[in-house]
Design an enzyme around this catalytic site. Structure first.
Site, mmCIF file in Angstrom:
data_model
loop_
_atom_site.group_PDB
_atom_site.id
_atom_site.type_symbol
_atom_site.label_atom_id
_atom_site.label_comp_id
_atom_site.label_asym_id
_atom_site.label_seq_id
_atom_site.Cartn_x
_atom_site.Cartn_y
_atom_site.Cartn_z
ATOM 1 N N LYS A 22 0.988 -1.395 -0.186
ATOM 2 C CA LYS A 22 -0.020 0.328 -0.212
ATOM 3 C C LYS A 22 0.900 1.393 0.008
ATOM 4 O O LYS A 22 0.647 2.096 -0.999
ATOM 5 C CB LYS A 22 -0.920 0.072 1.250
ATOM 6 C CG LYS A 22 -1.663 1.260 1.396
ATOM 7 C CD LYS A 22 -2.259 1.440 2.974
ATOM 8 C CE LYS A 22 -1.504 1.636 4.209
ATOM 9 N NZ LYS A 22 -1.469 2.936 4.408
ATOM 10 N N CYS A 126 -5.101 8.505 9.507
ATOM 11 C CA CYS A 126 -5.336 7.794 11.066
ATOM 12 C C CYS A 126 -5.057 8.456 12.074
ATOM 13 O O CYS A 126 -4.510 9.528 11.993
ATOM 14 C CB CYS A 126 -4.109 6.552 10.979
ATOM 15 S SG CYS A 126 -4.564 5.158 10.129
ATOM 16 N N ASP A 316 4.946 0.518 12.053
ATOM 17 C CA ASP A 316 3.576 -0.239 11.151
ATOM 18 C C ASP A 316 3.635 -1.688 11.882
ATOM 19 O O ASP A 316 2.580 -2.056 11.431
ATOM 20 C CB ASP A 316 3.542 0.135 9.893
ATOM 21 C CG ASP A 316 3.404 1.337 9.432
ATOM 22 O OD1 ASP A 316 3.032 2.315 10.268
ATOM 23 O OD2 ASP A 316 3.638 1.651 8.254
ATOM 24 N N ARG A 408 -8.611 -0.463 4.707
ATOM 25 C CA ARG A 408 -7.826 0.522 3.984
ATOM 26 C C ARG A 408 -6.447 0.029 3.635
ATOM 27 O O ARG A 408 -5.805 0.457 2.724
ATOM 28 C CB ARG A 408 -7.592 1.664 5.018
ATOM 29 C CG ARG A 408 -8.706 2.581 5.316
ATOM 30 C CD ARG A 408 -8.629 3.712 5.991
ATOM 31 N NE ARG A 408 -7.371 4.398 5.808
ATOM 32 C CZ ARG A 408 -6.430 5.053 6.334
ATOM 33 N NH1 ARG A 408 -6.813 5.391 7.472
ATOM 34 N NH2 ARG A 408 -5.407 5.603 5.787
HETATM 35 C C1 EPZ Z 1 4.628 6.888 6.218
HETATM 36 O O1 EPZ Z 1 3.727 8.091 7.038
HETATM 37 C C2 EPZ Z 1 3.528 5.633 6.292
HETATM 38 N N1 EPZ Z 1 2.492 6.181 5.572
HETATM 39 C C3 EPZ Z 1 3.341 5.256 7.644
HETATM 40 O O2 EPZ Z 1 2.170 4.153 7.530
HETATM 41 C C4 EPZ Z 1 4.048 4.891 8.502
HETATM 42 O O3 EPZ Z 1 3.867 4.680 9.996
HETATM 43 C C5 EPZ Z 1 5.160 6.218 8.658
HETATM 44 O O4 EPZ Z 1 5.579 6.609 7.243
HETATM 45 C C6 EPZ Z 1 6.443 5.847 9.107
HETATM 46 O O5 EPZ Z 1 7.341 4.556 8.734
HETATM 47 C C7 EPZ Z 1 2.432 6.068 4.012
HETATM 48 O O6 EPZ Z 1 3.418 5.654 3.581
HETATM 49 C C8 EPZ Z 1 1.451 6.324 3.388
HETATM 50 P P1 EPZ Z 1 6.719 10.141 8.478
HETATM 51 P P2 EPZ Z 1 4.377 9.494 6.898
HETATM 52 O O7 EPZ Z 1 6.792 11.575 7.356
HETATM 53 O O8 EPZ Z 1 5.268 9.547 5.799
HETATM 54 C C9 EPZ Z 1 7.104 13.529 11.784
HETATM 55 C C10 EPZ Z 1 0.305 2.915 7.673
HETATM 56 O O9 EPZ Z 1 -0.286 2.439 8.871
HETATM 57 N N2 EPZ Z 1 6.840 14.614 10.793
HETATM 58 O O10 EPZ Z 1 8.095 9.348 8.277
HETATM 59 O O11 EPZ Z 1 3.148 10.427 7.171
HETATM 60 C C11 EPZ Z 1 5.996 12.625 12.026
HETATM 61 O O12 EPZ Z 1 4.672 13.201 12.934
HETATM 62 C C12 EPZ Z 1 0.847 4.257 7.863
HETATM 63 O O13 EPZ Z 1 0.226 2.383 6.711
HETATM 64 C C13 EPZ Z 1 6.905 15.975 11.114
HETATM 65 O O14 EPZ Z 1 7.151 16.205 12.385
HETATM 66 O O15 EPZ Z 1 5.348 9.379 8.227
HETATM 67 C C14 EPZ Z 1 6.410 11.399 12.753
HETATM 68 O O16 EPZ Z 1 6.585 11.780 14.008
HETATM 69 C C15 EPZ Z 1 0.519 5.056 9.093
HETATM 70 N N3 EPZ Z 1 6.799 16.685 10.165
HETATM 71 C C16 EPZ Z 1 7.463 11.453 11.910
HETATM 72 O O17 EPZ Z 1 8.035 12.620 11.434
HETATM 73 C C17 EPZ Z 1 6.474 16.626 8.691
HETATM 74 O O18 EPZ Z 1 6.321 17.537 8.268
HETATM 75 C C18 EPZ Z 1 7.542 10.458 11.052
HETATM 76 O O19 EPZ Z 1 6.705 10.690 9.995
HETATM 77 C C19 EPZ Z 1 6.274 15.263 8.356
HETATM 78 C C20 EPZ Z 1 6.504 14.359 9.552
#
Ligand code: EPZ
Length: 429
Positions: A22, A126, A316, A408
């Protein structure tokens, strides 16, 4: 709303085919916005999030054709999507669509790169803590975009097009890396992304972008270099197998006992999780068709795990591991470092009789000898599937309510598990 009923106690034996990822399929579909030619994606999982993204892309004028099955195709084979963003009719992604799926915010990158403007609603998704987009905005600003926020919308403009730059992320972010990577492919000059996410899904998207004519090196390492090109063209790409689905079923087998072949799985995508499962008492064998997971007779041993960006133990799979540890012989400790508040499953697992206490980012799980089935629900897809794992080993009936989140992210979950002997059924309505 559909529910899933599970009667626990059956071992799992058989084969589970692993679907396309996904979290690669979504950014790959979004990358199609970068070219006016057709991008063909094979092995796209049939998931609610994919269907929703099809609607969101359709709103921008993207034409998507889903190729039908051919004789001889395996029944679980993912779909092939032909995605054509020949003409982009609208550069606005509205609130009612983006609020349903966080990743759809990422359309901002190809829209600003190709159309030099984008108006995208701030995202939803989520319920796993605050999930800001400040780093995505920072990356686009570094590439020369002018960004303002008005009425819940991010408005991005780059009248002369984006310009290559050095982007250093203060923390590892998958979303930030996807956005910077996609946007930089069409920027003038060289972009360097430092402290880039190394997740396999980033590498898969980079591989596809290279097939489309992008000049990218270093994907899968913390430094990615992109030489911007004037335009990208069509290509054909197969979505990589879902490492989180793989790890989830591996934990289900470790929980229920038995022996299951995870067909098409690639062990190198989740080595940290496989190592933890081995420590917990499962037997993992790699073979030509994927991974075989077994637990025959031996008990579950407790583990201490901290989630981390790839190649660490993935956030995840944190909820699924916690479900497994509810039956371990002793106390386990799981620390969540990626998302604050990603512990909604804790109170639901307690309904099965699990003993879990929370102290900040760390959960301590005192294994119990028996779980009892219960009515449960969750508002995050990985939390929801952790309840299914607990239910497989619980005495009696579990009803998982509000399974929208499961749909999803997990393709035909109940079919895949029941084919291996689980007593599981979907109740419609
Ligand atoms: C991706 O989310 C995945 N989603 C998530 O999977 C996964 O848990 C996550 O990466 C971590 O591996 C998809 O790929 C669609 P991040 P993402 O940007 O990209 C902070 C699932 O269950 N952050 O790596 O949104 C954020 O709050 C989902 O399939 C900022 O502070 O995750 C977090 O603490 C859930 N500012 C950390 O970075 C920003 O602008 C990592 O988030 C962006 C992120």
């Amino acid at each position: 709303m559909d529910r899933i009923r599970i009667i626990g106690g059956n071992e799992l034996r058989g084969t589970i085919p692993i679907s396309g990822a996904k979290n690669a399929a979504l950014p790959l579909m979004i990358a199609a916005l970068l070219t006016d030619e057709t991008l063909i994606l094979d092995n796209v999982p049939r998931l609610a999030d994919v269907a929703l993204l099809q609607r969101i892309l359709g709103n921008h004028g993207v034409d998507i054709m889903s190729a039908g099955k051919r004789p001889g195709d395996h029944e679980y084979q993912g779909q092939t999507l032909h995605i054509s963003a020949k003409t982009i009719v609208d550069t606005t992604a509205p609130y009612d669509l983006v609020s349903k799926m966080r990743a759809s915010f990422w359309v901002i990158a190809p829209l600003i790169a190709r159309m030099h403007e984008a108006t995208v609603s701030l995202p939803g998704g989520c319920a796993i803590g605050t999930r800001p987009v400040d780093l995505l905005i920072m990356a686009l600003e570094k590439l020369g975009a002018e960004i303002s926020i008005d009425g819940g919308y991010v408005i991005a403009k780059a009248p002369g097009g984006l310009k290559g730059a050095t982007i250093e992320f203060p923390k590892v972010t998958v979303s930030g890396t996807h956005v910077a990577l996609m946007a930089a492919t069409l920027a003038k000059g060289t972009t360097i992304i430092d402290n880039a996410a190394c997740e396999p899904e980033i590498v898969d998207v980079a591989d596809c972008l290279v097939k489309m004519g992008a000049k990218i090196s270093g994907a899968g390492t913390p430094r990615i270099t992109i030489e911007g090109v004037a335009r990208l063209h069509g290509a054909r790409h197969t979505v990589l197998p879902d490492r989180i689905e793989t790890g989830t079923y591996a934990m289900a087998v470790a929980m229920a006992g038995g022996e299951v072949q995870l067909s098409g799985a690639r062990p190198e995508l989740l080595q940290a999780a496989l190592d933890v499962l081995t420590e917990a008492g499962a037997t993992i064998t790699v073979n030509n068709d994927g991974i075989k997971v077994a637990r025959n007779g031996a008990g579950i041993s407790p583990v201490t795990v901290t989630t981390a960006p790839f190649p660490g133990f993935p956030t995840d799979l944190q909820a699924q591991l916690m479900a497994l540890m509810t039956r371990a012989k002793g106390a386990s400790h799981i620390t969540e470092t990626i998302f604050e508040n990603r512990f909604m499953h804790v109170q639901e697992l307690a309904r099965f009789g699990a003993k879990i206490s929370l102290d900040g980012e760390t959960a301590t799980i005192d294994g119990v000898s028996k779980l009892r089935g219960a009515p449960v629900m969750a508002t995050d897809l990985r939390a929801s599937v952790s309840l299914v794992i607990a239910a497989l080993a619980a005495e009696g009936e579990t009803m998982v309510n509000r399974i929208y989140h499961l749909d999803r992210g997990f393709e035909r979950l109940e079919e895949k598990l029941s084919a291996c002997g689980a007593n599981i059924e979907r109740i419609s309505g």
